[in-house]
Design an enzyme around this catalytic site. Sequence first.
Site, short mmCIF file in Angstrom:
data_model
loop_
_atom_site.label_atom_id
_atom_site.label_comp_id
_atom_site.label_asym_id
_atom_site.label_seq_id
_atom_site.Cartn_x
_atom_site.Cartn_y
_atom_site.Cartn_z
CD GLU A 59 -2.41 -1.53 2.65
OE1 GLU A 59 -2.22 -0.73 3.58
OE2 GLU A 59 -2.99 -2.62 2.79
CD GLU B 11 -4.22 -4.80 5.24
OE1 GLU B 11 -5.38 -5.24 5.04
OE2 GLU B 11 -3.98 -3.60 5.45
CG PHE C 235 1.59 1.01 10.42
CD1 PHE C 235 2.24 1.65 11.47
CD2 PHE C 235 1.14 1.76 9.34
CE1 PHE C 235 2.44 3.03 11.44
CE2 PHE C 235 1.34 3.14 9.31
CZ PHE C 235 1.99 3.78 10.36
CB ALA C 236 4.49 -4.97 12.02
CG ASP C 237 0.44 -2.55 14.56
OD1 ASP C 237 0.29 -2.54 15.79
OD2 ASP C 237 1.39 -1.96 13.98
CG PHE C 238 -2.11 -2.65 9.07
CD1 PHE C 238 -2.69 -2.32 10.29
CD2 PHE C 238 -1.70 -1.62 8.24
CE1 PHE C 238 -2.86 -0.99 10.67
CE2 PHE C 238 -1.86 -0.29 8.60
CZ PHE C 238 -2.43 0.03 9.82
CG HIS D 93 -1.10 2.57 13.51
ND1 HIS D 93 -2.42 2.51 13.84
CD2 HIS D 93 -1.06 2.74 12.17
CE1 HIS D 93 -3.16 2.67 12.74
NE2 HIS D 93 -2.36 2.81 11.71
#
Lengths: 323, 322
Positions: free
Chosen positions: A29, A59, A82-85, A128
């Site tokens: 993205e 994702e 963001f790694a969270d996603f 995030h």
Amino acid sequence: MRKLTMAEALREALIEEMTRDPRVFLIGEDLRAGVPFGVTKGLAELFGEDRVLDTPISEAAIIGASLGAAITGMRPVADMHFADFVTCAMDEVVNQIAKVRYMFGGQVDVPLTLRMPTGSVKGAAAHHSQSLEAWFVHTPGLHVVFPSTPADAKGLLKTSIRGLDPVLFFEHKRLYKMSGEVPEEEVLIPLGQADVKRPGSDVTVIATGWMVHQALDAADRLSQDGIEAEVVDPRCLAPFDKAALFASVRKTTRVVIVEEAARTGAFGAQVAAWIVEEIFDALDAPVRRVAARDVPMPFSPPLEEYVLPQVRDIVDAVRQVVG
Amino acid sequence: MSISAEKQRELLRSMIRIRAFEERVRDLFAAGRLPGFVHLSIGQEGVAAGASSALRSDDYVLSTHRGHGHMVAKGADTARMMAELFAKRTGSCKGKGGSMHIADASVGVLGANGVVAGGLSIAAGVGLSIKQRRSGQVCLCFFGDGAANRGPFHEALNLAVIWKLPVVFVCENNGWASSTAHRYACAVPDVAVRAAGYGLRGVIVNGMDTLEVYGAVREAVERARAGGGPAFIEAKVVRWQGHYEGDPQGYRDRAEIADGKSRDPIERLGTKLAGEGACGTEQIAEMHRAAQEEMDRAVAFGESSPLPAPEEALEDLFAAQQ
């Protein structure tokens, strides 16, 4: 030696690998705009939009499609933004990418790099800020890389892209703008090789990502009191360089494990287990761990600071083990 | 669309081979000779055969948990498949995958999948790779009606359309996601109408008629190969067996199964070809005999092959062992 920020070093690694191998392409993205961290800015102009693929916010499709491309002759470098996603694509990472070579009996290579902007950045709060690397160390079939300097980031990203196995490449968000020396000449850093960021004789402090820098600050303070800490950066969590860590611990006989992740079940717990299981005799003090408190990352600055490991926490832990 | 007599015989032979494979697996499993669990495609052979027959040998297939038929139709070696189900080291996946993760990359089958809708986004990526490599291949992605209610279905379709990828999505709608009825679980009776949400025409075919499947898929494959982008086909089929072997199917009306059996895709095409003089009854009987002999050999190979050594569990995790 010249200095680059980590974002510049990563960008240079991408440019070099995309120039070297036409199979390498970027997918994720906001890559063409290069937001929010600037790593991919301008690459579409250099390599064309066919090799810098902006995706919808999908994702699962980003990672699933990367896998499909990787097993049919391409070398995707995917970006999780963001790694969270990655939580939106856990099937693709855990059930598919990590297992496809194994469950097909070695029929396919999976040359796939997944960039994971990770960790806290002031006030980014619960969605995030997470440090999720332990989940992936716990998933056999994945390599997990976590550099702390621009030079390491560049050398490890180049190696990851050239490999034949999936790599989750964690980049700490607080480090994108941090400068460091980066050699002009090509350097490929093998996965699974730790680096001693500061030599010392009294205690081993093993730390990852941003915490390497917190540990180095702590070591400077401790040095003023005559305590010399050796700061070991594993750089890769899987494969993990046990030999380098054990050599340091045998020398210092004391160890503090530092990480930014929520404490319970974090990667540092595994490091502690390895030390206790395999070189307990080398220890002159109990292993201590410094990690975040077990809550989601709060927004308000005093709350966030309270939850995250601080330099003083590392200093305190070292004082306890050196007694 | 005209379909040559030769092609029709090929389709019949393909379905007969799939049925023979699946019936062997059914019987072996019932006899307790295969570990794990298996999902059989008996009754749905027309889709696997029809769709795969529209592909080139270098085209790709993404399969599902009910994937034996897709493998057989695409040309996978049935002996190595059977050895995999017997959990032997000579199996397609060296005994590491089993029924639900069976794959044969040498014929372009990039895997069954234990996760419903797991294959769709992978298929989009295969399509992307085909486009990037300008190889002129096509990727065919099988999935079931259950997959249409998972998020990755939607993400993958959207991506395939915006990037105009050469992917043919084939939904095998057998009316059941395990024990949950499609008519209960899905907001629309036809999965194909969801294609419109992604700018695609959703084509519905009778999956019990392999010629109809073949015709629709051939058209879609030709268009995709020519750069026309993805296609969406929903094949209505009847699952003759339970979701898994041993499923008591208390949830299911027996009349539905009887209806499915009355519309046997193999009988349908065989009767048609015999009636047209395109394939004599003796020729059809010979196809059955050949399929049974092939499966005899497959079972013998699977049975007689060695089990993997326990420590082989540690191999194939990475390209170079760390």
